[in-house]
Design an enzyme around this catalytic site. Structure first.
Site, mmCIF file in Angstrom:
data_model
loop_
_atom_site.group_PDB
_atom_site.id
_atom_site.type_symbol
_atom_site.label_atom_id
_atom_site.label_comp_id
_atom_site.label_asym_id
_atom_site.label_seq_id
_atom_site.Cartn_x
_atom_site.Cartn_y
_atom_site.Cartn_z
ATOM 1 N N GLU A 216 2.144 3.901 1.550
ATOM 2 C CA GLU A 216 1.789 3.682 0.329
ATOM 3 C C GLU A 216 0.947 5.338 0.235
ATOM 4 O O GLU A 216 -0.506 5.455 0.515
ATOM 5 C CB GLU A 216 0.354 2.972 0.420
ATOM 6 N N GLU A 416 6.363 -4.889 0.681
ATOM 7 C CA GLU A 416 5.439 -5.558 0.335
ATOM 8 C C GLU A 416 5.028 -6.222 -0.529
ATOM 9 O O GLU A 416 5.812 -5.817 -1.943
ATOM 10 C CB GLU A 416 3.692 -4.701 0.505
HETATM 11 C C1 BGC Z 1 -1.677 -2.524 1.944
HETATM 12 C C2 BGC Z 1 -2.254 -2.796 2.628
HETATM 13 C C3 BGC Z 1 -3.318 -4.629 2.270
HETATM 14 C C4 BGC Z 1 -2.465 -5.078 0.722
HETATM 15 C C5 BGC Z 1 -3.514 -5.717 0.231
HETATM 16 C C6 BGC Z 1 -0.712 -2.476 0.506
HETATM 17 O O1 BGC Z 1 -1.844 -2.080 0.331
HETATM 18 O O2 BGC Z 1 -0.533 -1.723 2.679
HETATM 19 O O3 BGC Z 1 -2.422 -3.122 3.721
HETATM 20 O O4 BGC Z 1 -3.931 -4.953 2.840
HETATM 21 O O5 BGC Z 1 -1.645 -4.083 0.271
HETATM 22 O O6 BGC Z 1 -4.190 -5.127 -0.130
#
Ligand code: BGC
Length: 510
Positions: A216, A416
């Site tokens: 990110e 993610e």
């Molecule tokens: C990040 C994580 C974070 C997740 C939830 C992403 O932006 O890579 O580290 O915990 O989102 O907010």
């Protein structure tokens, strides 16, 4: 009248067996003939009657975490201080004064956690991050053998359990020593990052075959060096990250440039020092424009908007140039860069990793420049629990689709996706996170639609393996599919873990 399904009686249901009875309201003594016929249908037949939306063969099912959020052991075995250690130890920065000092104590419990990934999640892959200051306590110079050894043991454990390791080299825990020398504002950082990345590749690429350079770019630069506003129905919310600076525009744009430069230099260093054939890509939270209506003109508008919204990160990495609109918008505050920088930044990649939680916005085509019109979220638009970000499962269709159509990516990973919930342990000791299952099922249905269209998505990582330190929001925002009691460190797989396991087993969502 339909009986209420209390937590107590739900806990006692044998899987599938008596659900029909509960739903119709008949007790076994009063079941009408037709219902009896249904109840007699074998479970396997019922399942076969449900259309399973299958993913391509070999699709990887994993979960993700990051070093600062789970490891703990913040000053053990020679680890150096990171900017997150410094930030979290500064009063007033973290909710409830939570810190990552112990977090999930994963540094000491990694074997238990890997066993859980295999047994309870049925995961075939795991995405974790390597803490730079564990490997180079001062950012550069002498490496710390004990730090490297931790990841070496973790990787062995994953492999022994049939789980493919995917390592991220930077998930925001910059060595404090480098922050003290100017942090990401300094052009020395990209070089230091490449040295660290090359070293890790040299030591671990015999067993780690997939690496993400940086997690990110957008979040850590914007929330750490300016301010980051996440759109939300009825307003937006601001996120802060370490080191918590508020730089003027020109310096901030330079930080962005250094981040992508670091990525490019790292790609080159890793290819030079790692085993032949290692696969490398970024893990970026792509800004996704979703066509409000799927008509050709709106789809085109969404694609154009997506390219522009990602100009400082994915677009420059994948095209080797900053868009005219970006340079025009930043004007006199545009980053300083050379043609050589652009070549490095756009070093060839093996895949594109994207984190997808929400659509940045919905769009409709417009006759006026820039050719799209942003549609604001309706006030009542569905929101993810706790974090309040807008729910838009279509983002998991359009994000990879845009990456393929804009940049011809040959391999894409969803690095993610997930949501936080107000999870509680029920009386029977389980966590019935229906909200999370609804969220993931809806998003995965859209992802399957993309793979069915031929979009080359190779794997999905749910964020997160287990509840952990949600940065400045502390331990209250639970993103895991495994519940963690942070007092006892007890892990309890949630219902969403069973859901995930089933999806992984069937390689399908239904
Ligand atoms: C990040 C994580 C974070 C997740 C939830 C992403 O932006 O890579 O580290 O915990 O989102 O907010």
């Amino acid at each position: 009248m339909i009986p209420r399904l209390s937590r107590r009686n739900f806990g006692k249901l044998a899987a599938g067996a008596s659900l029909a009875t509960v739903a119709t309201g008949y007790s076994s003594g009063t079941t009408p003939p037709q219902a009896q016929a249904n109840a007699a249908t074998p479970a396997a037949t019922l399942a076969a009657q449900t259309t399973a939306r299958e993913f391509p063969q070999g699709f990887l099912w994993g979960t993700a975490t990051s070093s600062y959020q789970i490891e703990g052991a913040w000053n053990e075995d020679g680890k150096g201080e990171s900017i997150w250690d410094r930030y979290a130890h500064t009063p007033g920065t973290m909710r409830n004064n939570d810190t990552g000092d112990v977090a999930n104590d994963h540094y000491h419990r990694y074997k238990e956690d890997v066993a859980l990934m295999k047994r309870d999640l049925g995961a075939t892959a795991y995405r974790f991050s390597i803490s730079w200051p564990r490997i180079f306590p001062h950012g550069t110079g002498q490496p710390n053998a004990k730090g490297l050894d931790f990841y070496s043991r973790l990787v062995d454990e994953l492999r022994a359990n049939g789980i493919e390791p995917f390592a991220t080299l930077y998930h925001w825990d910059l060595p404090q020593a480098l922050q003290d020398q100017g942090g990401w504002q300094s052009r020395d950082i990209p070089k230091a990052f490449a040295d660290y990345a090359g070293y890790v590749a040299e030591k671990l690429s015999d067993r780690i075959h997939h690496f993400f350079t940086i997690n990110e770019f957008r979040s850590f630069t914007e929330a750490g060096y300016r301010r980051f506003d996440i759109p939300a129905p009825g307003g937006s919310r601001t996120v802060f990250l370490a080191p918590g600076l508020r730089l003027p525009a020109a310096e901030f744009h330079q930080v962005r440039h250094h981040a992508v430069l670091a990525h490019g230099l790292a790609v080159q260093a890793m290819r030079a020092q790692g085993k032949p054939g290692i696969k490398i890509g970024p893990a970026e939270n792509i800004e996704t424009a979703v066509p409000l209506i799927e008509a050709p003109e709106h789809i085109k508008a969404a694609q154009t908007a997506t390219r522009e919204m990602n100009a400082p990160f994915l677009t420059v990495m994948l095209e080797g140039r900053y868009t005219e609109a970006y340079l025009k918008e930043t004007g006199k505050d545009a980053p300083n860069f050379t043609d050589e920088d652009l070549k490095i930044i756009s070093s060839p990649l093996d895949f594109v990793g994207i984190n997808v939680y929400l659509p940045r916005f919905y769009v409709l085509a417009s006759d006026e420049a820039p050719g799209w019109h942003e549609v604001p979220y309706a006030k009542g638009h569905a929101k993810a629990p706790i974090s309040n970000f807008p729910i838009g499962p279509e983002a998991l269709y359009w994000a990879p689709k845009h990456v393929q159509s804009l940049w011809g990516a040959k391999a894409i990973f969803i690095t993610e996706n997930g949501c936080a919930g107000e999870d509680v342990l029920a009386e029977d000791g389980k966590v019935y996170d229906t909200d999370r299952i609804m969220f993931v099922r809806a998003y995965l249905t859209q992802l399957q639609r993309a793979t069915a269209d031929g979009v080359p998505v190779k794997g999905y990582f749910y964020w997160s393996t287990m509840d952990n330190l949600e940065w400045t929001a502390g331990f209250g925002n639970r993103y895991g599919i495994v519940y963690v009691d942070f007092t006892t460190q007890k892990r309890t797989p949630k219902m969403s873990a069973s859901f995930f396991r089933e999806v992984a087993k069937r390689n399908a969502v239904a």
